[in-house]
Design a protein around this motif. Structure first.
Motif, mmCIF file in Angstrom:
data_model
loop_
_atom_site.group_PDB
_atom_site.id
_atom_site.type_symbol
_atom_site.label_atom_id
_atom_site.label_comp_id
_atom_site.label_asym_id
_atom_site.label_seq_id
_atom_site.Cartn_x
_atom_site.Cartn_y
_atom_site.Cartn_z
ATOM 1 N N THR A 68 -3.127 5.801 -3.327
ATOM 2 C CA THR A 68 -3.890 4.790 -3.748
ATOM 3 C C THR A 68 -4.098 4.598 -5.444
ATOM 4 O OG1 THR A 68 -5.841 5.814 -3.464
ATOM 5 C CG2 THR A 68 -4.968 4.459 -1.574
ATOM 6 N N THR A 125 -5.698 -1.928 -7.730
ATOM 7 C CA THR A 125 -4.913 -2.864 -7.428
ATOM 8 C C THR A 125 -4.997 -3.925 -8.585
ATOM 9 O OG1 THR A 125 -5.149 -2.820 -5.170
ATOM 10 C CG2 THR A 125 -4.239 -5.004 -5.899
ATOM 11 N N GLN A 181 0.741 -1.030 -0.143
ATOM 12 C CA GLN A 181 -0.148 -0.006 -0.050
ATOM 13 C C GLN A 181 0.707 1.142 0.041
ATOM 14 O OE1 GLN A 181 -2.110 -0.928 3.505
ATOM 15 N NE2 GLN A 181 -3.810 -2.292 2.667
ATOM 16 N N THR A 190 -3.411 -2.075 -2.943
ATOM 17 C CA THR A 190 -3.795 -3.187 -1.721
ATOM 18 C C THR A 190 -3.875 -4.708 -2.249
ATOM 19 O OG1 THR A 190 -4.752 -1.288 -0.567
ATOM 20 C CG2 THR A 190 -5.385 -3.399 0.207
#
Ligand code: NDP
Ligand code: HSE
Length: 428
Positions: A335, A338, A212, A218
């Protein structure tokens, strides 16, 4: 008015916090912009409370968490109990009550962190957990702040103090596995269930959190394959030394062209690699990035004072934000969506130890099996084993995860070969 803190748990790490507040009080007050006060400490029961009071711990011990959660004068809750429950429930309630939270609980953060982070954001409070990765090394804040302009391509880490301590004692000083584990427990390094330490689970939790902060992705804990030090044999250690390597339990997170990949496994490291000299309870996080290049962050990965120092730094940061009125900023703001790597893109050299009858043609047959998977050898060593058996050690050139799975299956299908162990090998 002081900033009041509620501690949940008073074990190894938590009991180091009063020491820092006492020994370093004026510096901490200056940094926090206010005095910090441990208002209440949650312990399990009255027996524990009385034991701690009798031992000279002059604190307000409580046995009901609501005494802390419903106390409006407490601004920061510090969870240092470990495990998932009741820590998850207590932290959730604390955030819902508008309290800021500090934790070192990687088990919880790696598996349920997303919901807790979202809740903290919704409530505009802080949720910090620097101590969750590599104990005393300030790696999370470094990745979030100091490497903000950089692009990380790979993180390699000696991430578990207990298993590194045990390996050092067993390999360098000849201790037994049991004696090394008992000492790691006595020194406060090991988890309450040390299975997490020796099976690579604790390091896998840390790899999730590093994914992260380093990559903005993540990765799920279930997607991090993990193998621990319990699988390493004396033969593996001896042959590693003979070939110029040391074996370390390594966590790795890397970004390939197709996505991110993370795993924890015993790894052959060339003796010249900076991570090879990380011994005892020390941890190190080796970061490869396009800006800085290579950087390594080194320090104690477990233990009371180092870990309490990281926890206290989070408390100070929150206290400062309370004083300045700018709470609510996420610990990690990086972020991205993913995306998990295609196995064909995840490359490494590997060590194979194969047991075989010591007879003519076996080495040739082994070479044919590897060649059929397009895997070439960098080094080969044949050793006499028990009776009529031989142990063949192979260090391969680079292969990908699909090739690795295929060759393991082929070896398993061949009755005359027994794959004793296979570990990653890091290049120079
Ligand atoms: P300890 O086991 O030493 O301390 C935890 C304490 O919390 C114990 O005294 C335990 O009591 C108590 N506790 C458990 N459940 C409750 C409950 N429901 N109510 C009140 N008290 C409770 O653990 P550590 O201090 O070593 O670790 C704390 C956290 O920090 C963990 O998440 C760990 O993973 C993390 N951490 C630890 C490091 C280390 O070096 N030790 C390094 C980095 C992170 P009891 O013993 O009776 O169960
Ligand atoms: N049990 C852990 C270790 C504590 O040994 O690394 C630090 O996270």
């Amino acid at each position: 008015m002081s900033i009041r803190i509620g501690l949940l748990g008073f074990g190894t790490v938590a009991s180091g916090i009063p020491y820092l507040l006492r020994e370093n009080g004026s510096k901490i007050t200056d940094a926090a912009g206010n005095t910090l006060e441990i208002a209440k400490i949650l312990v399990k029961d009255n027996e524990e409370k009385n034991r701690l009071l009798a031992a000279g711990n002059d604190f307000n011990f409580v046995t009901n968490v609501d005494d802390i959660l419903s106390d409006d004068s407490i601004a920061i809750v510090v969870e240092l109990m470990g495990r998932i429950e009741p820590a998850k429930t207590f932290i959730t309630k604390a955030l819902e009550a508008g309290k800021n939270v500090v934790s070192a609980n990687k088990d919880l953060i790696a598996t349920h962190g997303a919901a807790l982070i979202a809740l903290a954001k919704e409530k505009e409070v802080a949720f910090y957990y620097e101590a969750a990765v590599a104990g005393g090394i300030p790696i999370l804040r470094t990745l979030a702040n100091s490497l903000a302009a950089d692009k990380v391509t790979r993180i390699l880490g000696v991430l578990n103090g207990t298993s590194n301590f045990m390996m050092t004692k067993m390999v360098d000083e000849g201790w037994t596995y049991e004696a090394a584990l008992a000492e790691a427990q006595a020194l406060g390094y090991a988890e309450s269930d040390p299975t997490n330490d020796v099976e690579g689970i604790d390091a896998a939790y840390k790899a999730v959190i590093l994914s992260q902060f380093g990559f903005g992705m993540t990765i799920d804990f279930d997607q991090v394959s993990h193998q621990g030090i319990s699988t390493i044999t004396q033969d593996d250690v001896a042959v590693a030394q003979q070939l110029g390597y040391v074996i370390k339990l390594l966590g790795s997170v890397e970004e390939t062209p197709s996505g991110i990949f993370a795993e924890v496994s015993p790894t052959f490291l060339p003796k010249s690699h900076p991570l090879a000299s990380v011994n005892d309870v020390m941890n190190a996080v080796f970061v490869e990035s396009i800006g800085i290049g290579e950087s390594m962050y080194y320090g104690p990965g477990a233990g009371q004072k180092p870990t309490a120092t990281s926890v206290a730094a989070d408390i100070i940061r929150i206290a400062r934000r309370i004083t300045e009125g700018n709470l609510g900023k996420s610990f990690n703001e990086f972020t991205r969506e993913t995306v998990i790597a295609n196995p064909n893109d995840v490359q490494s050299n590997y060590y194979f130890a194969v047991d075989t009858p010591d007879k003519k043609g076996q080495l040739l047959r082994l070479a044919e099996l590897f060649n059929a998977e397009d895997i070439s050898f960098e080094q080969v060593l044949q050793q006499k084993a028990n009776g009529e058996r031989a142990r063949v050690v192979i260090i391969t050139h680079s292969l990908n995860k699909t090739q690795l799975a295929n060759i393991k299956q082929k070896l398993q299908d061949e009755p005359e070969f027994e794959l004793l162990n296979t570990f990653k090998v890091l290049g120079e």
